[in-house]
Design an enzyme around this catalytic site. Structure first.
Site, PDB file in Angstrom:
ATOM      1  N   LYS B  80       0.853  -1.190   0.000  1.00  0.00           N
ATOM      2  CA  LYS B  80       0.000   0.000   0.000  1.00  0.00           C
ATOM      3  C   LYS B  80       0.889   1.239   0.000  1.00  0.00           C
ATOM      4  O   LYS B  80       1.974   1.226   0.613  1.00  0.00           O
ATOM      5  CB  LYS B  80      -0.888  -0.045   1.246  1.00  0.00           C
ATOM      6  N   SER B 155      -9.796   1.286   2.724  1.00  0.00           N
ATOM      7  CA  SER B 155      -8.960   2.130   1.906  1.00  0.00           C
ATOM      8  C   SER B 155      -7.828   1.397   1.172  1.00  0.00           C
ATOM      9  O   SER B 155      -7.187   1.981   0.296  1.00  0.00           O
ATOM     10  CB  SER B 155      -8.325   3.191   2.809  1.00  0.00           C
ATOM     11  N   SER B 179     -10.065  -1.289   6.835  1.00  0.00           N
ATOM     12  CA  SER B 179      -9.515  -0.996   5.503  1.00  0.00           C
ATOM     13  C   SER B 179      -8.867  -2.172   4.800  1.00  0.00           C
ATOM     14  O   SER B 179      -8.492  -2.057   3.632  1.00  0.00           O
ATOM     15  CB  SER B 179      -8.509   0.151   5.594  1.00  0.00           C
TER      16      SER B 179
END
Lengths: 496, 491
Positions: B80, B155, B179
């Site tokens: 990420k 996310s 997330s």
């Protein structure tokens, strides 16, 4: 120790109105802990390093970096607490204190807000007043913003994250003198306990003053915070002018001049204070518990271990030097002000068994020589003289093996490069001449043409001989034993 | 030899280690899949093709020289974009960090590298991990490989899409309020949020410091166990990391006899879509079939979790994002030339709307005069929520329920309604506030407008029971076929 007497704090009498105004003063002192590394990262602490060379992801607030508490800093902070008689809290926590400034990389300072690591404690002043400490907490320093290099502001983060303790007193002081005495004592203790060097020129000790005045017998009035006080002299001067400003403000009858709650800066060039920020523009720091650091727990065994390492503090030593060693109060104060000096003195006193002479040598010669640029020895740490050598020198003077003037020369050599006192006396040719024949020869030479003196002595004015002492000492190159010279001169005059 | 994308990380690492498959070939396959699928997914913000090829060649040489292969030898992974790898842009999906290359490597990333993983890129995300759909990314949304018109969740959107589309078998996300678990559910993946403190946060860009946890995505539960064994364990750079080493996977059979599974009634609220409800109930029946006993439990403070979370997380975010001031790195706008002006202009221009909203909320709840009513109260409720779980875990070994109240929604569907978006976290946030380990595993599908969309089952355990949660997930996975279903867009 003499019994304590609580002196009434002096009020300031207004020359205009005759009103007796009482200043109320509290101090907030930031002190840099003498750690090798910063409070939350492994960067070195070094005052003189080139800008931004002592930085890392943590102290430059790179995204994702996290603080880790420096155990050495915690230990020094605890030592400060114990030396100042504070109560160490079993657990404390760190908080984030938010404000935006270019020298504050994270946008918050890691500090301690509602659960500081210690509370209470305090310091006794010479007038018998006890200045109470409210609390001490740990926090990190900010960096340094430099505004005087052209249009741009430059930021140096070498100092960002340097460990500090902030100690806060109750508003127990009533004069600049009390404040300065408190600060002096605080500095001595922190240095003694090895907590900090407290070098104000390097910013290792910084002081803010909270100050208000009220007519004697009336309630306290609005307090003002003074900043930018980077020497004890400025603290003293700033309190003086601020007390006067506040009194004048209240007595002026002009509502605009009445003191308001604000932060003021001291301007040493003009010797005035001026508004820095008002209460309305005060920061909302939005404190909350630092989620990156767990609570700090200190085991009682750790506290006991550290307590046993706290050396005897200056006030106690001072009292002991007077009562047990018979020193004058002034000498006791000078000798105890610094731990290294005090420890040197105590060792020399013990080894020589002559505490007063050791005290005299240190206060009159050793400490004075520190100021001698030519000698180039500025502190106990820098000098080669060991307590044993000073004790030896004292013994040599007592024995008459060297006179005081010669011993002073030996002392300088010992301070600079060390050695054995007895040998130096010989190699420097300072051994006192006690050979009667030689002394007589010098004395006879000195008497030539001094009929007036001879006559005076024979008439009973023996002190007239003192005029001959100098020439004899000179002739001997300073090595003649003055006591013997006097005896021989007297014998020669009376018998001749 | 099976095609690259059919293997999970465990199988790939084993084949590489045995010399049955070349790391360089695997890397090329991953990069080829990325190149082919990325135009439709927008899953990656940075592609590290050269770096990955060089690393693959190096790993091959090391193995040839007799070095012991690491647990992830040659496994392509995606990170990420809020994770620090020295010299690689980690922009957090934000314009304010566009071009920002961290000067250091996160502990968990270093552990991945040391285990032989090959990082092929940094993945798209909602800006600073604030969002549940990827629509808050400054660099455009990521698309769900199951239906490109829909969100992969968020996310950790890009990491989820990268694994679900077969580009990589393993990717790391970060889970603050769901997330990783929510996108895992929406993309038919296994996604695991470890116990808070299990994985070091050093080098994970902070959003909600007391909640953030690095969390892996994979197409099999055993890969989650493998990833955890590599990245977990104490790190002296993170004072909140747990003192113990990584947990050891529990291997005690394919059944769950004697296991007590708590079913909180609060996790089956009105808002649950019918498809999710049916899939979850079927999953519970499967667990019972495996020998587990289902026990109704109560978590009475659950309805307070969302407001509590949005106070705690925004407060921490407002603090954590204070460092993006234009002074030392990242975007800077001059403003009126004053320092305050520069701050205001920089932050106004370079933060997105949702980030600004949360900074404002967080600043408000910490302000003098409001702290007690908001942040202080939220901390108290957080304690009550923790206690709910503690009491539940006195009766049961794990909790089970749906991960997300709905299947993947359409991009744009909730973008204008932040509260509706916040409610998509309703089932994941309580576990986050309590710091507990939880996994989402595929548990079924719903048909929406002719599109088959995956559903996730959330299994949560008490603090530190990471291995237990994963064992239950693995048993469930073995007993069902859902995890083996592939998205229409698959390498």
């Amino acid at each position: 120790m003499s019994p304590l007497t609580i002196a009434p704090s002096p009020a300031v009498v207004s020359p205009r109105t005759g009103v007796r105004w009482v200043p109320v003063i509290g101090l907030e002192v930031h002190c840099q802990l003498a750690t090798r590394t910063k409070l939350f990262c492994a960067c070195a602490v070094d005052f003189g390093a080139p800008p931004n060379t002592l930085t890392c992801p943590v102290c430059t607030a790179q995204p994702g970096a996290l603080p880790v508490l420096n155990g050495e800093a915690l230990e020094l902070a605890l030592r400060a607490a114990l030396a100042l008689g504070c109560a160490v809290q079993p657990t404390s926590k760190f908080d984030r204190k938010h404000y935006f400034y270019c020298d504050l990389p994270k946008g918050y300072q890691i500090s301690q807000y509602d659960r500081p690591y210690c509370t209470g404690g305090g310091l006794l002043l010479s007038n018998g007043k006890f200045v109470r400490l409210t609390r001490i907490h740990m926090e990190e320093d900010a960096g340094k913003a430099i505004h005087d290099r052209g249009d741009a502001t430059l930021v140096d983060l070498n100092r960002a994250g340097v460990p500090l303790i902030e100690s806060v007193t109750e508003a127990d002081m009533a004069s600049a003198a009390e404040a300065v005495e408190y600060l002096t004592a605080l500095k001595e203790i922190l240095r003694y306990a090895g907590v900090s060097e407290c070098d104000m020129e390097k910013g290792e000790l910084r002081c803010d003053v909270n100050i208000s005045v009220h007519p004697e017998g009336e309630p306290w009035r609005t307090k003002v915070e003074l900043k930018n006080l980077n020497s004890f002299r400025f603290v003293e001067a700033a309190i003086g002018v601020e007390v006067a400003r506040q009194i004048e403000g209240y007595e002026s009858g002009d509502a605009r001049l009445v003191p308001v709650q604000e932060t003021r800066l001291y301007d040493p060039e003009r010797n005035t204070t001026r508004t820095m920020r008002s209460k309305e523009s005060a920061h909302d720091y939005r404190y909350f518990a630092e989620p990156d650091l767990p609570a700090v727990s200190v085991a009682p065994s750790v506290i006991e271990r550290l307590r046993s390492c706290i050396p005897e503090l200056p006030a106690a030593r001072r009292a002991r030097y007077v009562s047990a060693l018979g020193l004058a109060a002034q000498d006791a104060a000078v000798l105890s002000a610094e731990r290294a000096v005090a420890e040197f003195f105590e060792a020399a006193a013990r080894l020589s068994e002559k505490p007063k002479e050791a005290a005299n040598w240190i206060t009159n010669d050793v400490l004075r020589n520190f100021g001698d640029a030519e000698l180039g020895v500025r502190s106990v740490d820098e000098m080669a003289l060991r307590p044993y050598d000073l004790a030896e020198l004292i013994r040599l003077v007592d024995e008459g093996a060297v006179n005081v003037a010669g011993a002073r020369k030996v002392l300088r050599v010992l301070m600079k490069s060390g050695g054995r006192a007895r040998e130096l006396v010989k190699t420097l040719g300072l051994a006192q001449v006690q050979d009667t024949a030689q002394l007589e020869a010098w004395c006879r030479a000195a008497l030539v043409g001094k009929e007036k003196i001879v006559a005076d002595v024979r008439a009973g004015k023996t002190q007239a001989l003192n005029a001959l002492l100098g020439p004899v000492m000179k002739a001997s190159g300073g090595t003649a034993d003055p006591k013997l010279v006097q005896e021989i001169l007297l014998k020669l005059v009376q018998n001749g | 030899m099976k095609p690259y994308a059919e293997l999970d990380a465990t199988a790939l690492a084993a084949e590489h280690a045995a010399g049955a498959r070349r790391v360089t070939d695997t890397t090329e396959a991953a990069l080829a899949a990325l190149a082919r699928l990325e135009p439709r997914l927008n899953a990656f913000l940075v592609v590290l093709a050269d770096r990955a090829r060089a690393r693959a060649a190096e790993l091959e040489r090391e193995r040839a020289a007799g070095a012991t292969p690491g647990a992830l030898h040659g496994v392509p992974v995606a990170l990420k974009a809020n994770m620090c790898l020295a010299g690689v842009e980690a922009n957090c999906g934000s314009r304010i960090l566009a071009g920002y290359k961290p000067p250091y490597t996160a502990t968990f990333v270093q552990r991945l590298l040391d285990a032989g993983a090959v990082v092929i890129g940094m993945t798209n995300m909602d800006e600073f991990a604030m969002g549940s759909s990827s629509e808050n990314s400054a660099f455009g949304p990521t698309h769900n490989p199951w239906d490109l018109a829909r969100t992969p969740g968020g996310s950790s959107s890009g990491s989820a899409a990268a694994v679900a589309s077969g580009i990589v078998p393993l990717a790391l996300g970060s889970d603050t309020g769901g997330s990783v678990r929510q996108p895992a559910a929406l993309c038919n993946l296994a996604g695991f949020k470890p116990t808070y403190g299990r994985v070091s946060r050093y080098g994970l860009v902070a959003f909600g410091s007391s909640l953030d946890q690095v969390s892996p995505f994979a197409r099999s539960v055993r890969d989650l166990e493998l990833a955890l064994s590599v990245i977990a364990g104490h790190d002296e750079r993170d004072s909140t990391s747990l003192p113990e080493p990584a947990p050891i996977p529990e291997h005690d059979g394919a059944r769950l006899d004697g296991l007590r599974v708590g079913v909180p009634k609060e996790y089956f609220p009105e808002v649950l879509s019918g498809g999710v409800r049916r899939a979850s109930e079927a999953a519970l029946a499967t667990l019972r079939g495996l020998g587990a006993e289902l026990v109704p439990v109560a978590l009475p403070h659950t309805e307070l979790a969302i407001p509590t979370y949005y106070v705690v997380a925004t407060a921490e975010a407002s603090s954590n994002l204070a460092r993006y001031d234009g002074v030392r790195y990242g975007a800077r706008s001059a403003g009126d030339g004053s320092l305050q002006g520069m701050y205001a202009a920089t932050r106004a221009a370079a933060f997105g709307a949702e980030v600004k909203r949360r900074i404002l909320l967080g600043t408000y709840v910490l302000s003098a005069g409001y702290y007690d009513a908001w942040y202080g109260r939220a901390l108290k409720v957080r304690t009550l929520l923790r206690r709910d779980f503690e009491q539940a875990f006195e009766q049961v070994d794990v909790l089970a329920g749906p991960t997300s109240p709905t299947a993947a929604f359409r991009l744009g569907e909730k973008a204008g309604d932040p509260v509706a978006m916040y409610l998509s976290d309703i089932l994941t946030v309580p576990v986050s506030l309590a710091g507990l380990p939880a996994v989402s595993v595929p548990c079924g599908f719903v048909d929406e407008d002719g599109t088959r969309l995956p559903i996730g089952l959330q299994l949560a355990g008490p603090a530190r029971a990471d291995a237990r949660v994963l064992r239950v997930a693995r048993c469930f996975e073995s007993a069902t076929d859902f995890a083996r279903q592939r998205a229409p867009l698959f390498a």
